[in-house]
Scaffold this motif. Structure first.
Motif, short mmCIF file in Angstrom:
data_model
loop_
_atom_site.label_atom_id
_atom_site.label_comp_id
_atom_site.label_asym_id
_atom_site.label_seq_id
_atom_site.Cartn_x
_atom_site.Cartn_y
_atom_site.Cartn_z
N GLU A 271 0.82 -1.21 0.00
CA GLU A 271 0.00 0.00 0.00
C GLU A 271 0.86 1.27 0.00
N GLN A 272 1.92 1.27 0.80
CA GLN A 272 2.82 2.42 0.84
C GLN A 272 3.46 2.66 -0.53
N ALA A 273 3.94 1.58 -1.16
CA ALA A 273 4.55 1.70 -2.49
C ALA A 273 3.53 2.21 -3.51
N ALA A 274 2.31 1.71 -3.45
CA ALA A 274 1.27 2.15 -4.38
C ALA A 274 0.99 3.65 -4.21
N ARG A 275 0.94 4.11 -2.99
CA ARG A 275 0.67 5.53 -2.75
C ARG A 275 1.80 6.42 -3.25
N GLU A 276 3.02 5.86 -3.38
CA GLU A 276 4.17 6.61 -3.86
C GLU A 276 4.37 6.47 -5.38
N TYR A 277 3.53 5.72 -6.05
CA TYR A 277 3.66 5.50 -7.50
C TYR A 277 3.66 6.84 -8.23
N PRO A 278 4.68 7.11 -9.04
CA PRO A 278 4.82 8.45 -9.62
C PRO A 278 3.95 8.73 -10.85
#
Length: 179
Positions: A130-137
């Protein structure tokens, strides 16, 4: 080039091109659950699954569409993490995190599990996903080739959450956009 060779190439090209138009209609193609994911109301353990399904139409001959579905311990619904290009044409972000059926047919194409985790420790993986998805550029960008696209999104998460040990198949076109 002989006449026979030219005729053979013409016939072959005609067969290939005739397969490019499909009588399928994406508006009526199945988006139902394929029944792969465990029933969240009957499964207390955490579940994280990475899915792939043949892309729509002729692209499915060589490419897949990928997404991630997760259910934390005790939850009674799945969260789906995905990127879909047509959303951008409507002025919406192409990336979405929402409660949804985890294992929907991809417009008539049955999904398959690429990677799965269940049980103890999976909640931590879900938090990292979830954290990685929220940081997706590229939340508002989509390009079929070379990317960013749905496979770029899944590859982005895999790169930022190495404990997923996720290697997307060659048919996940766009996965190399992040490398």
């Amino acid at each position: 080039m002989t006449v026979l060779k030219r005729l053979s190439i013409f016939v072959l090209l005609g067969l290939v091109l005739s397969g490019c138009s499909s009588s399928k209609d994406w508006r009526t193609a199945s988006r139902e659950s394929a029944g792969i994911a465990p029933d969240p109301s009957a499964t207390n353990e955490a579940v994280l699954q990475v899915y792939g399904a043949d892309a729509w139409g002729w692209r499915g001959w060589f490419a897949i569409h990928t997404w991630i579905a997760a259910k934390r311990t005790g939850d009674d619904a799945y969260t789906v993490f995905d990127v879909i290009g047509w959303r951008g044409r409507n002025g919406q972000p192409v990336m979405r995190i929402t409660q949804d059926a985890p294992d929907r047919y991809w417009y008539g194409e049955k999904p398959r599990i690429i990677k799965e985790y269940r049980g103890a420790g999976v909640d931590r993986l879900i938090d990292a996903v979830e954290q990685a998805a929220r940081e997706y550029p590229w939340k508002n960008q989509y390009t079929v080739f070379p990317g960013p696209n749905s496979n770029t999104f899944t590859a982005w998460i895999a790169k930022r959450v190495p404990e997923l040990e996720l290697n997307l198949p060659l048919s996940a076109i766009g996965k190399s956009y992040v490398e």
